[in-house]
Design a protein around this motif. Structure first.
Motif, PDB file in Angstrom:
ATOM      1  N   PRO A 200      -1.507   2.406 -12.938  1.00 44.99           N
ATOM      2  CA  PRO A 200      -0.446   3.320 -12.896  1.00 44.99           C
ATOM      3  C   PRO A 200       0.566   3.689 -14.137  1.00 44.99           C
ATOM      4  O   PRO A 200       1.058   2.151 -15.040  1.00 44.99           O
ATOM      5  CB  PRO A 200       0.076   2.502 -11.362  1.00 44.99           C
ATOM      6  N   SER A 352      -6.337  -3.907  -6.325  1.00 46.79           N
ATOM      7  CA  SER A 352      -5.025  -4.138  -6.453  1.00 46.79           C
ATOM      8  C   SER A 352      -4.983  -4.488  -8.285  1.00 46.79           C
ATOM      9  O   SER A 352      -5.770  -5.113  -8.443  1.00 46.79           O
ATOM     10  CB  SER A 352      -4.306  -5.684  -5.983  1.00 46.79           C
ATOM     11  N   GLY A 354      -2.873  -5.275 -10.417  1.00 48.92           N
ATOM     12  CA  GLY A 354      -2.658  -6.280 -10.916  1.00 48.92           C
ATOM     13  C   GLY A 354      -1.497  -6.378 -12.049  1.00 48.92           C
ATOM     14  O   GLY A 354      -0.342  -7.288 -12.404  1.00 48.92           O
ATOM     15  N   LYS A 355      -0.776  -5.504 -11.715  1.00 43.52           N
ATOM     16  CA  LYS A 355       0.792  -5.257 -12.937  1.00 43.52           C
ATOM     17  C   LYS A 355       1.282  -5.594 -12.453  1.00 43.52           C
ATOM     18  O   LYS A 355       2.361  -6.042 -12.669  1.00 43.52           O
ATOM     19  CB  LYS A 355       0.857  -3.301 -12.799  1.00 43.52           C
ATOM     20  N   SER A 397       6.980  -2.227  -4.744  1.00 41.33           N
ATOM     21  CA  SER A 397       5.527  -2.528  -5.639  1.00 41.33           C
ATOM     22  C   SER A 397       5.842  -0.909  -6.484  1.00 41.33           C
ATOM     23  O   SER A 397       6.328  -0.016  -6.166  1.00 41.33           O
ATOM     24  CB  SER A 397       4.410  -1.859  -4.731  1.00 41.33           C
ATOM     25  N   PHE A 398       4.955  -0.748  -7.342  1.00 38.18           N
ATOM     26  CA  PHE A 398       4.503  -0.014  -8.102  1.00 38.18           C
ATOM     27  C   PHE A 398       4.210   1.376  -8.031  1.00 38.18           C
ATOM     28  O   PHE A 398       4.722   2.499  -7.960  1.00 38.18           O
ATOM     29  CB  PHE A 398       4.547  -0.344  -9.389  1.00 38.18           C
ATOM     30  N   CYS A 399       3.137   1.019  -7.477  1.00 41.70           N
ATOM     31  CA  CYS A 399       2.589   2.057  -6.801  1.00 41.70           C
ATOM     32  C   CYS A 399       2.101   2.356  -5.302  1.00 41.70           C
ATOM     33  O   CYS A 399       2.313   0.871  -4.648  1.00 41.70           O
ATOM     34  CB  CYS A 399       1.508   2.932  -8.134  1.00 41.70           C
ATOM     35  N   LEU A 401      -0.148   1.980  -3.431  1.00 37.49           N
ATOM     36  CA  LEU A 401      -1.145   0.972  -3.372  1.00 37.49           C
ATOM     37  C   LEU A 401      -0.787   0.309  -2.392  1.00 37.49           C
ATOM     38  O   LEU A 401      -1.423   0.011  -1.184  1.00 37.49           O
ATOM     39  CB  LEU A 401      -2.352   0.276  -4.265  1.00 37.49           C
ATOM     40  N   GLY A 402       0.272  -0.492  -3.194  1.00 40.58           N
ATOM     41  CA  GLY A 402       1.087  -1.375  -2.196  1.00 40.58           C
ATOM     42  C   GLY A 402       1.675  -1.348  -0.963  1.00 40.58           C
ATOM     43  O   GLY A 402       1.217  -1.524   0.409  1.00 40.58           O
TER      44      GLY A 402
HETATM   45 FE1  SF4 Z   1      -1.050  -2.217  -9.360  1.00 40.23          FE
HETATM   46 FE2  SF4 Z   1       0.001  -0.925  -7.381  1.00 40.23          FE
HETATM   47 FE3  SF4 Z   1      -0.518  -2.880  -6.645  1.00 40.23          FE
HETATM   48 FE4  SF4 Z   1       1.587  -2.824  -7.950  1.00 40.23          FE
HETATM   49  S1  SF4 Z   1       1.242  -1.772  -5.703  1.00 40.23           S
HETATM   50  S2  SF4 Z   1      -0.256  -4.082  -8.215  1.00 40.23           S
HETATM   51  S3  SF4 Z   1       0.265  -1.335 -10.014  1.00 40.23           S
HETATM   52  S4  SF4 Z   1      -2.489  -1.341  -7.576  1.00 40.23           S
END
Ligand code: SF4
Ligand code: NAI
Length: 440
Positions: A200, A352, A354-355, A397-399, A401-402
């Motif tokens: 992302p 995930s 891993g970012k 989290s960044f996107c 998915l978290g």
């Molecule tokens: Fe990657 Fe999104 Fe999970 Fe962060 S929240 S590790 S950006 S998948």
């Protein structure tokens, strides 16, 4: 697709299926069949309008994105700056991967021309001359069918130079992904499409401002775009006559799990799971519903107390979950909720990207704790730990998915904490003692 019984148990104002209207016909995917069902008539009407009027029309219809978030489609188109001198792109997100979600793939398989027609309409509206379909890579038969439909559309003059004499030049590229769940996240998808590892990007800027090759880009779900031709052909008022005020129209619900007849059910937004189960034969005989997801595993689960929640964005939101992808996974009383949540969490940990640390590390630790609890090796303090870890993923989290990974943890602890405790005090799974040694 199941035909909804208009005289029987169906709720008021249920209309005949639209997207799935002729899925059962032989060779439903061909241009000939599509033409027999008013195919490309919506496009002709769209091309007679000015692009800005077309955007306003789709916006007025109230169509909301069917990929999960429900963002108004016309508004997304309107964000594309005009006269900026840059190329504009339309990217169709066909990387459907949310657990339980299986509507776009059958739609593409049975009726690919509804998507292609919608793409031409959208590109005319946002003044784009190149569109992409990013397809989930595993579904090779769909890829072949899509290629064939695109070929037919070029041959018939719906794609290519000067579409139907309108002056619109449009290329359509079908791209197959490589099977990563994260590539369904719109910015990871764009990175992947550009040839990079799919991870992302920071938003803002949203794709509407800086998307594919840093140019203004509309990213829309398959079902959203495939819904547009019917809106043009039958009118926005017809569309608004279905569903609820803020969530108008028809949509595809994917019914799966312990039900008599799993499959795609097309119905207006706002229908309830009880009504869908009544129409489709219900939970498998001799069993009762225990828990279910309104929109895939990323949306907080519901129980049998939520059977009458209207399945639209507002109704599901007010009841504490999200409509998401409308993937109604139903589980009966034989299912161990800890086991189900463990499987989902393993999926998120695996997928995930891993970012960011909260998701990468958090999903790993959630899996360790859940496996221990499921195997009868957990402690009561683990339940607070689960909550705590999920809390440190959610919103941090960044996107999305978290957040999705945290959601089944919160909701299962909310409704089934006792069942977690039984695993701990009973030192094993109360549903299947053999499983308690699975992770030993
Ligand atoms: Fe990657 Fe999104 Fe999970 Fe962060 S929240 S590790 S950006 S998948
Ligand atoms: P989001 O709410 O952040 O964005 C939705 C859309 O609106 C995006 O296209 C975004 O670019 C656009 N948008 C939002 N605000 C904007 C603004 N201010 N300006 C311009 N554009 C704007 O949701 P997100 O993170 O894109 O997706 C999350 C959803 O995805 C979840 O609801 C989940 O249900 C769904 N999902 C679907 C999957 C599938 O297989 N179909 C898989 C996983 C999740």
């Amino acid at each position: 697709a199941a035909e909804i019984d208009k005289n029987g148990t169906s709720p008021e104002k249920l209309l005949a299926p639209v997207l799935s209207a002729f899925w059962d016909e032989p060779e439903s995917w061909t241009l000939d069949t599509y033409h027999r069902h008013d195919g490309y008539e919506g496009l002709r009407k769209a091309l007679a309008m000015e692009p800005d009027d077309l955007i306003a029309y789709v916006k007025d219809s109230g169509l909301r994105g069917r990929g999960g978030a429900g963002f108004p489609t016309g508004m997304k188109w309107q964000f594309i700056p005009q006269g900026d001198g840059k190329p504009h792109y339309l990217v169709v997100n066909a990387d459907e991967s949310e657990p339980g979600t299986c509507k776009d793939i059958p739609l593409l398989f049975a009726n690919p021309h509804s998507l292609i027609e919608g793409i031409v309409i959208a590109c005319y509206a946002i003044r784009s001359s190149h569109a992409f379909i990013y397809l989930r890579g595993e579904v090779v038969p769909v890829l072949r069918r899509l290629h064939e439909a695109v070929r037919e559309a070029y041959e018939a003059g719906y794609l290519g130079t000067n579409v139907l004499g309108s002056g619109l030049d449009l290329e359509l590229t079908v791209h197959a992904g490589a099977g990563a769940y994260i590539c369904g996240e719109e910015t990871a998808l764009l990175d992947s499409l550009e040839g990079r590892r799919g991870q992302p990007r920071l938003r803002p800027p949203f794709p509407a401002v800086a998307g594919l090759y840093a140019c203004p880009t509309v990213v829309n779900n398959v079902e959203s775009i495939a819904s547009v031709p019917a809106i043009l052909n039958k009118g926005k008022d017809w569309f608004k006559s279905m569903g609820s005020e803020k969530s108008p129209g028809f949509t595809l619900y994917s019914l799966s799990g312990h039900v008599t007849s799993p499959g795609q059910y097309e119905a207006p937004l706002g229908i309830t799971l009880r009504q869908l189960l009544d129409m489709s034969g219900g939970i498998r005989e001799g069993h009762r519903l225990k828990f279910w997801t309104p929109g895939g595993s990323s949306t907080p689960m519901f129980t049998d107390e939520h059977l009458d929640v209207p399945l639209d964005y507002e109704g599901v939101g007010a009841a504490g979950s999200m409509l998401g992808t409308k993937a109604l996974q139903c589980f009966d009383e034989t299912t161990c909720v800890v086991r189900a949540v463990t499987r989902w969490t393993e999926f998120y940990a695996h997928e995930s990207c891993g970012k960011c640390t909260p998701c990468r590390e958090g999903t790993y630790w959630l899996v360790q704790l859940l496996r221990d609890i499921e195997a009868g090796k957990g402690q009561m303090a683990d339940l607070d730990k689960l909550n705590d870890i999920a809390d440190n993923i959610n919103g941090k989290s960044f996107c999305a998915l978290g957040d999705g990974a945290a959601s089944p943890i919160f909701s299962s602890l909310k409704y089934f904490r006792e069942e977690y405790e039984q695993h701990i005090t009973g030192k094993g799974c109360p549903f299947d003692p053999a499983r308690s040694t699975l992770w030993a």
